[in-house]
Design a protein around this motif. Structure first.
Motif, PDB file in Angstrom:
ATOM      1  N   UNK A 172       0.840  -1.207   0.000  1.00 48.40           N
ATOM      2  CA  UNK A 172       0.000   0.000   0.000  1.00 48.40           C
ATOM      3  C   UNK A 172       0.874   1.256   0.000  1.00 48.40           C
ATOM      4  N   UNK A 173       1.973   1.206   0.739  1.00 53.26           N
ATOM      5  CA  UNK A 173       2.839   2.382   0.850  1.00 53.26           C
ATOM      6  C   UNK A 173       3.478   2.701  -0.507  1.00 53.26           C
ATOM      7  N   UNK A 174       3.922   1.676  -1.214  1.00 55.39           N
ATOM      8  CA  UNK A 174       4.481   1.910  -2.557  1.00 55.39           C
ATOM      9  C   UNK A 174       3.385   2.384  -3.511  1.00 55.39           C
ATOM     10  N   UNK A 222     -10.163  19.171 -19.643  1.00 49.25           N
ATOM     11  CA  UNK A 222      -9.350  18.822 -20.814  1.00 49.25           C
ATOM     12  C   UNK A 222      -9.565  17.329 -21.060  1.00 49.25           C
ATOM     13  N   UNK A 223     -10.548  16.978 -21.945  1.00 46.05           N
ATOM     14  CA  UNK A 223     -10.889  15.557 -22.113  1.00 46.05           C
ATOM     15  C   UNK A 223      -9.688  14.683 -22.495  1.00 46.05           C
ATOM     16  N   UNK A 224      -8.758  15.225 -23.295  1.00 50.37           N
ATOM     17  CA  UNK A 224      -7.587  14.416 -23.698  1.00 50.37           C
ATOM     18  C   UNK A 224      -6.720  14.093 -22.483  1.00 50.37           C
ATOM     19  N   UNK A 225      -6.614  15.044 -21.563  1.00 50.06           N
ATOM     20  CA  UNK A 225      -5.809  14.800 -20.358  1.00 50.06           C
ATOM     21  C   UNK A 225      -6.439  13.694 -19.520  1.00 50.06           C
ATOM     22  N   UNK A 226      -7.762  13.787 -19.334  1.00 50.01           N
ATOM     23  CA  UNK A 226      -8.428  12.757 -18.531  1.00 50.01           C
ATOM     24  C   UNK A 226      -8.266  11.382 -19.186  1.00 50.01           C
ATOM     25  N   UNK A 227      -8.446  11.334 -20.513  1.00 48.67           N
ATOM     26  CA  UNK A 227      -8.308  10.058 -21.229  1.00 48.67           C
ATOM     27  C   UNK A 227      -6.892   9.499 -21.049  1.00 48.67           C
ATOM     28  N   UNK A 228      -5.903  10.391 -20.993  1.00 49.64           N
ATOM     29  CA  UNK A 228      -4.522   9.927 -20.809  1.00 49.64           C
ATOM     30  C   UNK A 228      -4.339   9.311 -19.421  1.00 49.64           C
ATOM     31  N   UNK A 229      -4.966   9.897 -18.411  1.00 50.53           N
ATOM     32  CA  UNK A 229      -4.835   9.332 -17.066  1.00 50.53           C
ATOM     33  C   UNK A 229      -5.528   7.959 -16.996  1.00 50.53           C
ATOM     34  N   UNK A 230      -6.689   7.849 -17.633  1.00 53.56           N
ATOM     35  CA  UNK A 230      -7.382   6.550 -17.675  1.00 53.56           C
ATOM     36  C   UNK A 230      -6.465   5.510 -18.336  1.00 53.56           C
ATOM     37  N   UNK A 231      -5.867   5.903 -19.463  1.00 56.95           N
ATOM     38  CA  UNK A 231      -4.985   4.983 -20.198  1.00 56.95           C
ATOM     39  C   UNK A 231      -3.780   4.588 -19.338  1.00 56.95           C
ATOM     40  N   UNK A 232      -3.192   5.569 -18.661  1.00 59.47           N
ATOM     41  CA  UNK A 232      -1.993   5.311 -17.862  1.00 59.47           C
ATOM     42  C   UNK A 232      -2.314   4.374 -16.696  1.00 59.47           C
ATOM     43  N   UNK A 233      -3.400   4.667 -15.984  1.00 52.83           N
ATOM     44  CA  UNK A 233      -3.709   3.816 -14.833  1.00 52.83           C
ATOM     45  C   UNK A 233      -4.126   2.409 -15.267  1.00 52.83           C
ATOM     46  N   UNK A 234      -4.752   2.295 -16.445  1.00 55.66           N
ATOM     47  CA  UNK A 234      -5.120   0.954 -16.916  1.00 55.66           C
ATOM     48  C   UNK A 234      -3.868   0.125 -17.207  1.00 55.66           C
ATOM     49  N   UNK A 235      -2.797   0.779 -17.674  1.00 60.10           N
ATOM     50  CA  UNK A 235      -1.601   0.016 -18.027  1.00 60.10           C
ATOM     51  C   UNK A 235      -0.580  -0.046 -16.881  1.00 60.10           C
ATOM     52  N   UNK A 236      -0.862   0.634 -15.764  1.00 64.19           N
ATOM     53  CA  UNK A 236       0.146   0.707 -14.707  1.00 64.19           C
ATOM     54  C   UNK A 236       0.562  -0.658 -14.147  1.00 64.19           C
ATOM     55  N   UNK A 237      -0.379  -1.578 -13.869  1.00 63.46           N
ATOM     56  CA  UNK A 237       0.087  -2.883 -13.366  1.00 63.46           C
ATOM     57  C   UNK A 237       1.074  -3.555 -14.326  1.00 63.46           C
ATOM     58  N   UNK A 238       0.833  -3.424 -15.639  1.00 66.92           N
ATOM     59  CA  UNK A 238       1.779  -4.066 -16.563  1.00 66.92           C
ATOM     60  C   UNK A 238       3.110  -3.308 -16.593  1.00 66.92           C
ATOM     61  N   UNK A 239       3.062  -1.993 -16.426  1.00 69.20           N
ATOM     62  CA  UNK A 239       4.325  -1.238 -16.364  1.00 69.20           C
ATOM     63  C   UNK A 239       5.130  -1.642 -15.130  1.00 69.20           C
ATOM     64  N   UNK A 240       4.425  -1.863 -14.029  1.00 69.25           N
ATOM     65  CA  UNK A 240       5.118  -2.280 -12.802  1.00 69.25           C
ATOM     66  C   UNK A 240       5.748  -3.651 -13.015  1.00 69.25           C
ATOM     67  N   UNK A 241       5.028  -4.535 -13.726  1.00 72.48           N
ATOM     68  CA  UNK A 241       5.621  -5.859 -13.985  1.00 72.48           C
ATOM     69  C   UNK A 241       6.808  -5.742 -14.947  1.00 72.48           C
ATOM     70  N   UNK A 242       6.861  -4.626 -15.714  1.00 69.68           N
ATOM     71  CA  UNK A 242       8.031  -4.398 -16.592  1.00 69.68           C
ATOM     72  C   UNK A 242       9.142  -3.653 -15.860  1.00 69.68           C
ATOM     73  N   UNK A 243       8.938  -3.364 -14.586  1.00 68.44           N
ATOM     74  CA  UNK A 243      10.038  -2.800 -13.806  1.00 68.44           C
ATOM     75  C   UNK A 243       9.835  -1.379 -13.321  1.00 68.44           C
ATOM     76  N   UNK A 244       8.706  -0.715 -13.653  1.00 68.42           N
ATOM     77  CA  UNK A 244       8.484   0.652 -13.157  1.00 68.42           C
ATOM     78  C   UNK A 244       8.349   0.610 -11.632  1.00 68.42           C
ATOM     79  N   UNK A 245       9.219   1.355 -10.966  1.00 71.84           N
ATOM     80  CA  UNK A 245       9.292   1.263  -9.501  1.00 71.84           C
ATOM     81  C   UNK A 245       8.801   2.530  -8.838  1.00 71.84           C
ATOM     82  N   UNK A 246       8.281   2.397  -7.629  1.00 74.37           N
ATOM     83  CA  UNK A 246       7.966   3.577  -6.829  1.00 74.37           C
ATOM     84  C   UNK A 246       9.269   4.194  -6.343  1.00 74.37           C
ATOM     85  N   UNK A 247       9.278   5.491  -6.065  1.00 76.49           N
ATOM     86  CA  UNK A 247      10.441   6.068  -5.391  1.00 76.49           C
ATOM     87  C   UNK A 247      10.610   5.405  -4.024  1.00 76.49           C
ATOM     88  N   UNK A 248      11.796   5.512  -3.425  1.00 73.38           N
ATOM     89  CA  UNK A 248      11.939   5.019  -2.050  1.00 73.38           C
ATOM     90  C   UNK A 248      10.903   5.687  -1.147  1.00 73.38           C
TER      91      UNK A 248
END
Ligand SMILES: NC(=O)c1ccc[n+]([C@@H]2O[C@H](COP(=O)([O-])OP(=O)(O)OC[C@H]3O[C@@H](n4cnc5c(N)ncnc54)[C@H](OP(=O)(O)O)[C@@H]3O)[C@@H](O)[C@H]2O)c1
Length: 366
Positions: free
Chosen positions: A138-140, A307-333
């Motif tokens: 949860x903290x990460x 800004x509908x394009x901005x909101x759509x980008x956040x939806x897209x980013x959060x939908x792909x975030x679990x896969x990005x994390x599995x590809x190595x995207x890390x939280x800061x310390x």
């Protein structure tokens, strides 16, 4: 303080301030986040597209105390970044959420009486949040709020960096991430590397190892007067810069680092100007990703439309975030500030005093 009943909750809420105290805070920056306190308020109701989240952990950001000190209307709930558990699901909430799912995201805290993360419960739109994988605490998870989405906004929406589901650059381009050890910059470095960029950054020498662990190809000390010359010598083809601190001379140095005087600098502060003709400076504000119009310093201050394009980008980013994390995207310390709700103010005090380097402060709220 007694446990709340089922309809009320603890939250960190902005108090009544006078115009003179707001002006004084804006001018002096001395008053350290003392305009808010723990209160017991109603648990927010959700609409059909929202979920109610029982908050487990929050990450702290400079914007939290900036809102308290200068922006927030009375009774607004402070805090933006959150991780928790789904408690209720709106009838048509996107995201296929179920009660008990682990969830994280970001809201515009410090502006609304019924929306903010420094609370036992918060409401969030179902598609502006993401499912936390088992591998992430949860903290990460709480750190993928403002810092991560600001990096996404800067790079994918403004610097023409390819999204992770698009082809990475076949010929590597060069990107300057100024102030590499800030929360947003640690994500910007990683997103640029995922897209195949060579990344140069600036930070204090004590942060050199950190930024390289997060992918930076080279790091220079921003206190050194020769840093700009060194960057230009080793990275002669920089076409864009992400200014992760946007303070002092940072935007000017970013502008001067751009090769051939043609390119773009993304800043996180208002009113930054380019010092180089041909270099465009674009100021971004992550709240435009949230799909709601807002006004700061109402009723007189500036307004932002949706800004509908901005909101759509956040939806897209959060939908792909679990896969990005599995590809190595890390939280800061992360560094946990003890005390639950009582830890919120000391955490903001540390942030405001500039005592936090290369870490996200986390407060566990349940
Ligand atoms: N517009 C937006 O939407 C947006 C979004 C996010 C953040 N911001 C703003 O961006 C700023 C940074 O936020 P954050 O949460 O990312 O900060 P943070 O992580 O709390 O920043 C701490 C870091 O700043 C670095 N630093 C401090 N002064 C510096 C300077 N003059 N040059 C280079 N690095 C410096 C320190 O690096 P060293 O220890 O290595 O020296 C330290 O690691 C804040 O003002 C925040 O309000 C705006």
């Amino acid at each position: 303080m007694p446990e709340p009943s089922t309809t009320r909750m603890r939250a960190y809420v902005v108090g009544q301030r006078s115009w003179t105290s707001l002006l004084w805070n804006a001018i002096t920056s001395f008053d350290v986040s003392h305009g808010a306190s723990i209160a017991e308020i109603p648990i927010p109701g959700i609409n059909d597209s929202e979920v109610l989240v029982k908050v487990k952990a929050v990450a702290q950001n400079p914007t939290d105390f900036k809102h308290i000190d200068m922006v927030s209307p009375p009774n607004s709930i402070v805090g933006c970044d959150f991780a928790g558990v789904v408690d209720q699901v709106g009838a048509n909430a996107p995201g296929n959420w179920k009660v008990g799912d682990r969830i994280a995201g970001v809201v515009h805290g410090g502006l609304h009486t019924d929306r903010g993360s420094y609370a036992q419960y918060l409401k969030a739109e179902g598609d502006l949040a993401w499912k936390i994988p088992d591998s992430v605490t949860d903290q990460q998870a709480a750190t993928y709020g403002i810092s991560a989405v600001t990096a996404m906004q800067g790079l994918y929406l403004n610097l023409d960096v390819p999204w992770p589901d698009e082809n990475a650059r076949s010929t590597p381009k060069e990107l300057l991430v100024y102030a590499g050890s800030t929360g947003a910059s640690l994500f910007a470095i990683q997103l640029a590397k995922l897209a195949g960029y060579r990344v140069v950054t600036t930070c204090s020498p004590h942060s050199f190892d950190l930024v390289k662990q997060y992918g930076a190809d080279a790091a220079y000390d921003y206190h050194d007067d020769d840093t700009l010359a060194k960057i230009k010598a080793e990275f002669p083809n920089i076409s864009g810069a992400f200014d992760g601190i946007s303070a002092g001379q940072s935007t000017k140095i970013c502008s001067q680092a751009i090769a051939g005087g043609r390119g773009k600098v993304i800043t996180l502060g208002p009113g930054m100007k380019s010092s180089v003709k041909g270099v465009e400076v674009v100021s971004i504000l992550m709240y435009t990703l949230l799909g709601r119009p807002f006004q700061l310093f109402a009723p007189l201050g500036p307004k932002w439309l949706t800004v509908p394009e901005d909101r759509a980008a956040l939806v897209r980013f959060y939908a792909m975030l679990p896969s990005l994390i599995s590809r190595g995207l890390r939280s800061p310390p992360t560094k946990v500030v003890d005390g639950g709700f009582d830890g919120l103010r000391p955490g903001m005090d540390l942030l405001k005093a500039g005592k936090i380097s290369g870490q996200k402060l986390i407060v566990n709220l349940s």
